[in-house]
Scaffold this motif. Structure first.
Motif, mmCIF file in Angstrom:
data_model
loop_
_atom_site.group_PDB
_atom_site.id
_atom_site.type_symbol
_atom_site.label_atom_id
_atom_site.label_comp_id
_atom_site.label_asym_id
_atom_site.label_seq_id
_atom_site.Cartn_x
_atom_site.Cartn_y
_atom_site.Cartn_z
ATOM 1 N N GLY A 197 -10.152 2.782 10.956
ATOM 2 C CA GLY A 197 -10.058 2.853 9.509
ATOM 3 C C GLY A 197 -9.085 3.905 9.011
ATOM 4 O O GLY A 197 -8.979 4.143 7.813
ATOM 5 N N SER A 198 -8.341 4.530 9.933
ATOM 6 C CA SER A 198 -7.414 5.569 9.478
ATOM 7 C C SER A 198 -6.135 4.957 8.907
ATOM 8 O O SER A 198 -5.314 5.668 8.342
ATOM 9 N N GLY A 199 -5.970 3.660 9.062
ATOM 10 C CA GLY A 199 -4.799 3.017 8.467
ATOM 11 C C GLY A 199 -3.636 2.839 9.422
ATOM 12 O O GLY A 199 -2.475 2.906 9.025
ATOM 13 N N LYS A 200 -3.935 2.587 10.678
ATOM 14 C CA LYS A 200 -2.882 2.403 11.671
ATOM 15 C C LYS A 200 -2.049 1.158 11.354
ATOM 16 O O LYS A 200 -0.829 1.167 11.478
ATOM 17 N N THR A 201 -2.729 0.099 10.922
ATOM 18 C CA THR A 201 -2.005 -1.143 10.660
ATOM 19 C C THR A 201 -0.927 -0.948 9.591
ATOM 20 O O THR A 201 0.168 -1.494 9.687
ATOM 21 N N GLU A 202 -1.243 -0.151 8.581
ATOM 22 C CA GLU A 202 -0.246 0.125 7.533
ATOM 23 C C GLU A 202 0.956 0.871 8.110
ATOM 24 O O GLU A 202 2.097 0.614 7.729
ATOM 25 N N ASN B 146 -0.798 7.175 2.600
ATOM 26 C CA ASN B 146 -1.293 8.515 2.280
ATOM 27 C C ASN B 146 -0.475 9.548 3.075
ATOM 28 O O ASN B 146 0.383 9.193 3.880
ATOM 29 N N ARG C 222 -2.793 -9.797 6.738
ATOM 30 C CA ARG C 222 -2.158 -8.575 6.253
ATOM 31 C C ARG C 222 -0.667 -8.589 6.584
ATOM 32 O O ARG C 222 0.163 -8.170 5.780
ATOM 33 N N THR D 197 0.858 -1.183 0.000
ATOM 34 C CA THR D 197 0.000 0.000 0.000
ATOM 35 C C THR D 197 0.893 1.232 0.000
ATOM 36 O O THR D 197 1.902 1.271 0.692
ATOM 37 N N VAL D 198 0.528 2.195 -0.795
ATOM 38 C CA VAL D 198 1.257 3.467 -0.754
ATOM 39 C C VAL D 198 0.614 4.294 0.346
ATOM 40 O O VAL D 198 -0.595 4.534 0.336
ATOM 41 N N GLN E 93 -0.490 9.263 6.951
ATOM 42 C CA GLN E 93 0.277 8.098 7.401
ATOM 43 C C GLN E 93 1.769 8.346 7.248
ATOM 44 O O GLN E 93 2.569 8.033 8.126
ATOM 45 N N ALA F 24 -8.663 6.163 6.022
ATOM 46 C CA ALA F 24 -7.702 6.077 4.918
ATOM 47 C C ALA F 24 -8.389 6.114 3.563
ATOM 48 O O ALA F 24 -7.897 6.716 2.611
ATOM 49 N N LYS F 25 -9.536 5.467 3.479
ATOM 50 C CA LYS F 25 -10.202 5.408 2.184
ATOM 51 C C LYS F 25 -11.181 6.565 2.010
ATOM 52 O O LYS F 25 -12.006 6.556 1.102
#
Ligand code: ADP
Ligand code: ZN
Ligand code: ZN
Length: 752
Positions: free
Chosen positions: A237-242, A208, A274, A205-206, A211, A391-392
């Motif tokens: 859903g903000s993309g913490k895992t990434e 954002n 993931r 994933t790129v 992040q 994130a989305k």
């Protein structure tokens, strides 16, 4: 004065408490502390062997003249064993309990009945190619590689154990061949450990902008050698895992390892995959279903450098990685990070302590940080990082708060409000899915009025009083006695509401099963699934329900806390929270915090896909700040309200609290001991301490053991640790108190 050290010789031994005492020579005194590696003379011949210091004391355990001296301190005593022993010593000091209990928590123990992890090695290239490769290895005198390949040519599937033990081939050699795609290691524990079943998709994933900024901030510190604790506050859903994965990739690239703590309930297949997708078989999973032998094997693999990343619940924190780079605590607010068995450690603080010993840093992540952590971030102890958008870029769900008192007035006696019923109908028509959440955890016996929402609280402690039950499971037969479990205040339970005179004053009872019946009756054409302890008791039951719902084999999923955590159902567009109040008046000071967290997390479950979501919160207290701020998904506003309450009443994190728990088989000695200690404390407690109690515990009797409590507050945690030591000493001198056990719980989180 002479000082002595308790030394452990074999730390993989089951009997960790088997220590040997040595005298510390004066010139070594400053260098000897828990975790340090030493050389000591051992046995008749005084052969020098390696040992680790557990504890330092000024009391000789036996005849001083027969105690030998430590020979020397091993200069680079930074071995992983030493680190873990030092960590155990830290835990014992800060949380109470014995050194032995701490060691058993921290050090993986080899047991005789070791269950073998089944791992198989497969040849993945054709015979012809394999023979060609074999010739190359032979020519280069790569004997180990050649031996393994020869064996694989004859048996294309061999057990890992056979290879390492019988063929005398090291893990490193196996890994080298695996990297060259000559062979594959497959572990068939269960899907939670799907090593190498999985073909790395090489997806990436790129990040954002938000992040990336978070990652850059941490990177800048790491580059300068700054080791901090970060609090990553990012909405669901903000993309913490990434972000976690990016930081882990950095650590691994620099030759370090990472531990990712996730509450077991959120350790889902989706999440695990993931990590596999990104890191392949350098990842391992720990979960409570592993036997001690399997756990030991996992730890061994970590120690031997076979893996770089361990994912698991609380206990994964003790993975013996030789060069730990970072520890991540996802959902850091979860109460499962606090251990109930002794030592009653909190994984958050313990992770920070371990990181300090290892030269690593810590990332705490949550959409709803604990008030404790946010307070520390505010005070500058942690560094706050924020991600305020999904994130989305889906919008956050729309939230309705329904006043259940109004429903009753309108004559709607159903547990489903009119609004919720309408919305369910609408979703069913659109073939979208619905989650209905019942909060059961808070049902600890408080008394409330169904007509006006009034809850009977302690006049001194601002927590709900609870209906006194002697036995753990005896039904609540009002009128009974209402008790405060902090201060012992008691009063008779009313039969009519003191606010409005209604006789509908009792506990709110709505189990998942009853709810399922009601929903089926109201929506006969809907397909309904239920998830609670009953439907998930069997092995795999939990996953079965989840995957059935994810496959859209049902329209409505009804469940308890289990359905709130971490699942991503893109077709769910409605979340109904049936009784938001039930955790609000749990009988402890974290009730409002828990309510806010639950509502926010629950709301985060709706609208994860492309379709916007809606949330209905049903409550008797629509005006309560935990509900209002959850409705607006406004953490900051919640925090400001809550920290003001904590400040006013000197609750953690503004102040600290230690619970002293007395347990005994008889009621009288438990009560007497508590009263005796309270009397002594009243006389001797220096200024700055505040004692509350003694009182009976919320569940005064569990498994025929009586429980009494005393709470002590102080602004400074260190002072409470000092007091604990003093009390332990005092108790030890009163040896007649044998039938009573006294334990401590610092900043307790789970209702006692
Ligand atoms: P959190 O852990 O904060 O709840 P996740 O890391 O699970 O959030 O991300 C939520 C969703 O957004 C996931 O489906 C994830 O794949 C997706 N996502 C995260 N970061 C990005 C990104 N930079 N670009 C596209 N999708 C992303
Ligand atoms: Zn009332
Ligand atoms: Zn009270």
């Amino acid at each position: 004065m002479a000082y002595f050290a308790d030394i452990i010789i074999d730390i993989s031994h089951e009997k960790l408490d088997h220590t040997f005492q040595y005298r510390i020579p004066n010139e070594l005194f400053a260098q000897v502390y828990p975790g340090v590696q030493v050389q000591v003379p051992f046995g008749k011949g005084n052969r020098l062997i390696r040992g680790f210091v557990l504890e330092v004391t000024d009391k000789a355990g036996f005849d001083v003249n027969r105690i030998k001296e430590i020979h020397s301190v091993t200069a680079d005593g930074v071995e992983i064993e030493g680190q873990l022993i030092a960590l155990a010593a830290w835990m014992k000091k800060n949380y109470g309990g014995t050194m032995n209990q701490a060691l058993k928590t921290v050090i993986p123990i080899k047991r005789k009945t070791k269950q073998k992890e089944k791992r198989m090695i497969y040849l993945c290239i054709g015979q012809k190619e394999a023979k060609k490769q074999l010739a190359v290895f032979l020519e280069k005198h790569n004997t180990a590689r050649a031996r393994l390949l020869e064996e694989l040519l004859q048996h294309p599937e061999i057990s890992y154990e056979v290879v390492t033990q019988k063929l005398n081939v090291t893990a490193g050699v196996i890994r080298a061949l695996e990297e060259r795609k000559i062979l594959k290691v497959v572990c068939d524990l269960d899907y939670r450990n799907p090593i190498a079943h999985f073909k790395s998709k090489e997806y990436h994933t790129v990040l954002n902008e938000v992040q990336q900024k978070v990652v850059d901030t941490v990177r800048a510190d790491v580059c300068q050698g700054i080791k901090k604790t970060y609090l990553l506050h990012g909405v669901t859903g903000s993309g913490k895992t990434e972000v976690y994965m990016e930081l882990i990739a950095d650590a691994v690239a620099s030759g370090r390892q990472a531990i990712v703590l996730i509450p077991e309930i959120a350790l889902t297949y989706q999440t695990v995959m993931r990590f596999y997708g990104r890191f392949g078989n350098r990842v391992s999973i720990m979960n409570s279903r592993l036997s001690p032998g399997e756990r030991y094997d996992q730890f061994l693999r970590a120690q031997n450098g076979e893996i770089d990343i361990m994912i698991g619940p609380r206990s994964a924190l003790f993975t013996p990685f030789p060069k730990l780079g970072l520890v991540i605590l996802d959902e850091e607010h979860e109460s499962s990070y606090k251990s109930e068995p002794l030592p009653r450690y909190h994984a958050r603080e313990t992770a920070i302590a371990r990181a300090k010993l290892a030269g690593a840093y810590v990332v705490l992540g949550s959409a709803t940080p604990s008030v404790d952590s946010y307070y520390k971030a505010e005070c500058g102890e942690y560094r706050l990082l924020e991600m305020k958008q999904r994130a989305k870029e889906q919008p956050l769900p729309k939230c309705h708060v329904i006043d259940l008192r109004e429903e009753l007035k309108k004559g709607n006696r159903s547990v489903l409000s009119i609004r919720l019923q309408n919305l369910i109908e609408e979703r069913l028509a659109k073939k979208q899915q619905i989650l209905l959440f019942i909060n059961r955890r808070g049902m600890s016996g408080f008394v409330s009025c169904r007509a006006c929402g009034h809850v009977i609280k302690c006049p001194h402690c601002d927590v709900a009083l609870s209906l006194h039950r002697r036995e753990e499971n005896s039904g609540a037969s009002a009128p009974g006695k209402l008790l405060c479990h902090y201060c012992g205040h008691s009063e008779t339970a009313p039969t009519v509401c003191p606010e409005c005179g209604s006789k509908y004053i009792s506990g709110f009872k709505a189990g998942t099963q009853r709810m399922e019946e009601l929903v089926k009756k109201r929506f006969p054409s809907a397909r309904v699934l239920r998830m609670d302890l009953d439907t998930t008791r069997n092995k795999g039951g939990y996953e079965k329900v989840l995957s059935a719902f994810a496959n859209q084999e049902a329209d409505i999923l009804i469940g308890t806390q289990m359905i709130v955590k971490g699942h991503d159902f893109p077709n769910v567009t409605l979340m109904g929270i049936l009784a938001a109040d039930l955790s609000m008046y749990a009988t402890d000071y974290r009730a409002a915090e828990r309510t806010f967290q639950l509502l926010t997390q629950a709301a985060g479950r709706a609208g994860r896909g492309d379709k916007p979501g809606e949330v209905v919160i049903q409550t008797y207290n629509p005006g309560h700040y935990s509900i209002q701020t959850a409705k607006e998904q406004n953490y900051e506003a919640f925090y400001q309200e809550e920290i003001a309450v904590r400040r006013l009443l000197s609750y953690p994190p503004v102040s600290h609290m230690v619970l002293i728990l007395f347990t005994a088989e008889q009621e009288k000695p438990a009560k007497q001991a508590a009263a005796y200690l309270a009397g002594w404390l009243r006389k001797t407690l220096p200024a700055g301490f505040r004692m509350i109690g003694p009182a009976s515990a919320a569940i005064a009797k569990v498994n025929d053991i009586y429980r009494e409590v005393i709470y002590i507050k102080h602004k400074d945690y260190g002072q409470l640790v000092w007091l604990k030591d003093k009390i332990e000493q005092f108790v030890q001198e009163k040896t007649d108190a044998k039938q009573i056990s006294i334990t401590f719980d610092f900043d307790p989180m789970n209702g006692i």
